[in-house]
Design a protein around this motif. Structure first.
Motif, short mmCIF file in Angstrom:
data_model
loop_
_atom_site.label_atom_id
_atom_site.label_comp_id
_atom_site.label_asym_id
_atom_site.label_seq_id
_atom_site.Cartn_x
_atom_site.Cartn_y
_atom_site.Cartn_z
N ARG A 53 1.18 -0.67 0.04
CA ARG A 53 0.29 0.14 0.03
C ARG A 53 1.12 0.93 -0.03
O ARG A 53 1.97 1.40 0.29
N ASN A 57 -1.76 6.68 1.99
CA ASN A 57 -2.77 6.48 1.09
C ASN A 57 -3.27 5.88 3.13
O ASN A 57 -3.25 4.87 4.20
N SER A 143 -3.25 -4.18 -2.30
CA SER A 143 -3.59 -3.38 -2.93
C SER A 143 -4.19 -3.15 -4.33
O SER A 143 -3.05 -3.54 -4.84
N GLY A 144 -5.20 -2.83 -4.58
CA GLY A 144 -5.60 -2.44 -5.17
C GLY A 144 -6.44 -3.19 -6.02
O GLY A 144 -7.40 -3.63 -6.88
N SER A 147 -11.16 -5.89 -3.14
CA SER A 147 -11.05 -6.32 -1.64
C SER A 147 -11.65 -7.33 -0.98
O SER A 147 -13.09 -7.88 -1.86
N GLY A 225 -9.11 5.13 -0.50
CA GLY A 225 -10.09 5.24 -1.92
C GLY A 225 -10.53 5.95 -3.28
O GLY A 225 -11.17 6.73 -3.43
N TYR A 228 -5.96 6.43 -5.45
CA TYR A 228 -5.35 4.99 -6.49
C TYR A 228 -5.91 4.58 -6.64
O TYR A 228 -7.78 3.76 -6.90
N HIS A 230 -8.44 1.27 -6.97
CA HIS A 230 -8.80 0.31 -6.84
C HIS A 230 -9.58 -0.86 -6.93
O HIS A 230 -10.25 -0.63 -8.59
N TYR A 231 -10.27 -1.76 -6.54
CA TYR A 231 -10.76 -2.84 -6.43
C TYR A 231 -10.85 -3.82 -8.47
O TYR A 231 -11.70 -4.55 -7.60
N ARG A 327 -17.18 1.71 -7.36
CA ARG A 327 -16.66 0.57 -6.78
C ARG A 327 -16.39 0.03 -7.97
O ARG A 327 -15.24 -0.22 -8.68
N LYS A 330 -13.90 2.21 -10.35
CA LYS A 330 -12.44 2.37 -9.90
C LYS A 330 -12.02 1.12 -10.64
O LYS A 330 -10.79 1.26 -10.67
#
Length: 340
Positions: A53, A57, A143-144, A147, A225, A228, A230-231, A327, A330
């Motif tokens: 991470r 952040n 990270s990224g 989740s 969130g 960067y 994410h997800y 989400r 992203k």
């Protein structure tokens, strides 16, 4: 090391790990979090390393009581207390101004504020109480990546990198908590979630800002969130917007020689004659089910590297649909089917 998977009856062992500065993943109603003693800077640094991470952040601080929050923050406003009474324990994270030097800048990303969450999960509340300290609680994934909504997802990403995972079964909400900045004059939603703008305004009886979900490349985000990517699964996600014709999507899939992933609502799935190279997964019947299933289904595609493209149904950003679209955008890197 092999990461232990612990039951809810083994919280003493999990709490001992936290006291010793080790990392323990824990369940909440939203997604699984990655816990470390928030007052132990060396332990918190391990969280960044385990997740990969970025250090700017900031981390959410997860607590088991309001008094635990009050040890670290400046006096809570009446509005904050009304929101606490209405939504804690629950899926609302709030950002408060800290007392001087209350938490390490490793936790706060160098800011003088921190985000606090009181989850609606008794197993985790008991774990925090046994550890005797608040714990940082970013999502327990690389990270990224999408989740984690099960202990299995956590194990997939973090086995060998953390001491233990407390298995509390699948999460019930499926997307992270709403983040509300209470450190500014006008409360501002920095990340949408199950607690909506309308829910918050009904308690504090004034408008809140709901347009601050992103920051620039040189800015430090006040909440996870915002900066960067994410997800995102390994495949490229494309959003099929509400005004797109799914028959055009099918024509594109038919022209593509490789298998293609599709995530759509039941009513769409039933009305289409899908080609053989389409792997179609249901998002259920409404925004609530879509939000619940999004991360788990994206992760499922990661188990099948032959899929390079995933078409996922977009919806109107209303209610929890706003969290879902936040989400999904992203995950897709803002890419839409009409851009193909």
């Amino acid at each position: 090391m092999e990461t232990l998977v612990l039951k809810a009856t083994q919280l003493d062992q999990a709490a001992d790990f936290l006291k010793k500065g080790e990392l323990v993943a824990f369940p909440t109603e939203t997604v699984y979090g990655l816990g470390a003693d928030a007052t132990n800077e060396a332990a918190v640094k391990k969280v960044y390393a385990a997740k990969g991470r970025p250090s700017d952040n900031p981390l959410i601080v997860t607590v088991s009581s309001v008094s635990m929050v009050e040890k670290f923050v400046q006096p809570l406003s009446d509005e904050a207390r009304h929101l606490i009474q209405q939504f804690w324990p629950g899926s609302l994270t709030m950002i408060f101004k800290l007392k001087p030097n209350a938490l390490s800048k490793t936790v706060t990303g160098g800011l003088d504020t921190a985000a606090f969450r009181f989850p609606n999960n008794q197993t985790t509340l008991d774990l925090i109480s046994k550890a005797g300290v608040p714990i940082v609680g970013p999502s327990a994934n690389t990270s990224g990546k999408p989740s984690p909504t099960t202990a299995k997802h956590v194990y997939h990403d973090l086995n060998g990198k953390i001491a233990a995972i407390v298995d509390g079964g699948p999460t019930t909400v499926g997307v992270e908590s709403t983040i509300l900045d209470m450190s500014v004059d006008t409360p501002s939603i920095l990340r949408p979630g199950a607690v909506t703008k309308e829910d918050i305004e009904s308690v504090i009886h004034r408008p809140v800002i709901d347009e601050l979900h992103h920051v620039g490349a040189k800015q430090t985000p006040k909440a996870p969130g915002m900066k960067y990517k994410h997800y995102a699964p390994a495949a490229q996600v494309y959003i099929v917007d509400p005004d797109d014709d799914w028959h055009d999507v099918v024509d594109w899939i038919k022209s593509h020689p490789q298998p293609v992933g599709v995530m759509a609502f039941d009513h769409v799935i039933k009305t289409i004659n899908w080609p053989d190279n389409a792997d179609v997964i249901s998002l259920g019947s409404d925004a609530k089910s879509a939000a619940h299933d999004l991360f788990a289904e994206l992760r499922d595609f990661d188990n099948h590297p032959e899929y390079k493209i995933i078409f996922t149904q977009g919806i109107d950003p209303e209610g929890i649909g706003e969290a879902y679209m936040n989400r999904l955008n992203k995950s897709a890197g803002q890419m839409h089917f009409k851009q193909l």
